[in-house]
Design an enzyme around this catalytic site. Structure first.
Site, short mmCIF file in Angstrom:
data_model
loop_
_atom_site.label_atom_id
_atom_site.label_comp_id
_atom_site.label_asym_id
_atom_site.label_seq_id
_atom_site.Cartn_x
_atom_site.Cartn_y
_atom_site.Cartn_z
N ASP A 222 0.84 -1.21 0.00
CA ASP A 222 0.00 0.00 0.00
C ASP A 222 0.87 1.26 0.00
O ASP A 222 0.64 2.20 -0.75
CB ASP A 222 -0.99 -0.02 1.17
N ASP A 250 0.28 -2.05 -13.42
CA ASP A 250 -0.69 -1.23 -14.15
C ASP A 250 -0.55 0.23 -13.74
O ASP A 250 -0.64 1.14 -14.57
CB ASP A 250 -2.13 -1.70 -13.87
#
Ligand code: ATP
Length: 360
Positions: A222, A250
């Protein structure tokens, strides 16, 4: 004269547009190079094959690929077939069948490309993400019981093995060592996932001892997303689990300007089987048939293919041609804010490869 056998698997959607473009580029390279030849074999597997035969590829499909030097893959995905069938029935079947356990995803902002990180110069973003490609969250271990009942239960088990983690860590540390900054970030989530990810961290520490010249750190996945946006220059090589790297890459592709540019390699580093090279984008049915697909992700994947085959000079020639073309805004496709077509970009890159050969 060196001849390489290349399997072409266009797959679905714009894969059918970018893979023929990739073939044109390899043919242009061979014409310009003199000492390189490519023999192609095309496999029309994917959604249409599934509709006709009930499977994305034939049961003995891997045997047809085994003798190839490399595989150039487009994409697998079809709006009328569930995603888990298209993915597991073709791409993952090849990746797992040929134990392509290292998925390598370089990211750079190429010349002329306008990325969303306005504060960031092109040199601040130069990453390679190494994705564990054979186990973890996508190991396929799990099941579903009592379908449709109130007591229905389903599991997807993230399975990690010492051997699997060790080999991807060794690969990632080795790759980091080969790059100028010799820096590796091990992405983890061992604060919340206290079994497999703790083993992941422990093995990273053990393998690090084999690479004393590599500076490495650990980052929670994260926190890594924020670091990629806020402090991109602090990252160089990253290694992450199958799922984590899937998502991070991505994000990396978007930060570099477009999903249409990013390449990837599914490697069997031991070279027991052919490795597979593909753009990271999917089938993009929304733009299929319009001539808008950006072929640069496929072209950069060809650079990785050539590097894997040991053709460093040819790889460099293609990369230089790509960068020459991206630097010209008139040759940007729509995903980059331009109006150029797949064909125009392909023609320009092929012409440059030829011109570079004449000059060199
Ligand atoms: P899949 O379901 O096969 O994974 P997708 O169609 O959901 O793929 P992607 O192909 O991953 O989605 O891309 C998302 C969007 O980005 C596409 O719908 C398309 O508009 C754009 N895009 C992706 N690749 C390219 C490309 N090579 N050239 C131009 N636009 C692209």
């Amino acid at each position: 004269m060196k001849t390489y056998r290349i399997a072409l698997i266009p797959g679905d959607g714009i894969g059918k547009e970018v893979i023929p473009a990739g073939r044109e580029l390899l043919e242009a390279l061979a014409a310009a190079h003199g000492a390189l030849r490519f023999e192609f074999e095309r496999f029309d597997w994917g959604g249409d094959h599934y509709r006709a035969h009930g499977a994305m590829m034939p049961a003995d499909g891997l045997d047809a690929l085994r003798a190839m030097d490399a595989i150039l893959f487009g994409s697998a995905g079809d709006p009328h077939i569930p995603d888990h069938i298209t993915l597991w029935g073709l791409r993952l079947k090849i990746c797992q069948g040929f134990d392509q356990y290292a998925n390598v995803r370089p990211t750079r902002i190429l010349p002329g490309i306008d990325g969303p990180l306005k504060r960031c110069g092109p040199l601040d973003l130069d990453w390679v993400i190494v994705r564990e490609n054979s186990e973890g969250e996508y190991s396929g271990v799990g099941g579903r019981v009592h379908p449709g009942q109130p007591i229905e239960a389903a599991t997807d088990v993230s399975m990690m093995t010492r051997a699997g983690v060790q080999r991807i860590m060794r690969f990632a540390f080795g790759l980091a060592q080969s790059r100028p900054r010799k820096r590796l970030t091990v992405v983890t989530k061992s604060n919340a996932q206290r079994h497999a990810m703790v083993m992941w961290d422990e093995i990273a520490l053990q393998v690090a001892a084999e690479f004393p010249d590599v500076a490495w750190d650990k980052e929670l996945v994260d926190a890594c997303t924020a670091r990629m946006v806020n402090r991109p220059a602090t990252l160089d090589t990253l290694v992450a689990t199958n799922l984590h790297a899937d998502i991070l890459s991505d994000l990396a592709a978007a930060l570099a300007g477009s999903l249409g540019i990013a390449p990837t390699a599914n490697l069997d580093p031991e070279r027991r089987y052919p490795s597979m090279f593909e753009p990271i984008h999917g089938s993009a049915f929304d733009i299929m048939g319009k001539g808008w697909a950006n072929p640069i992700g496929t072209f950069w994947s060809i650079v990785m293919l050539l590097e894997h085959l040991g053709e460093a000079q040819a790889a460099q020639r293609v990369m230089q041609a790509i960068e020459h073309v991206t630097a010209d805004a008139a040759l940007h496709t729509r995903d980059l804010g331009g109006t150029a077509t797949t064909e125009q970009v392909t023609r320009a890159v092929c012409a440059r490869v030829g011109a570079a050969a004449l000059a060199g």
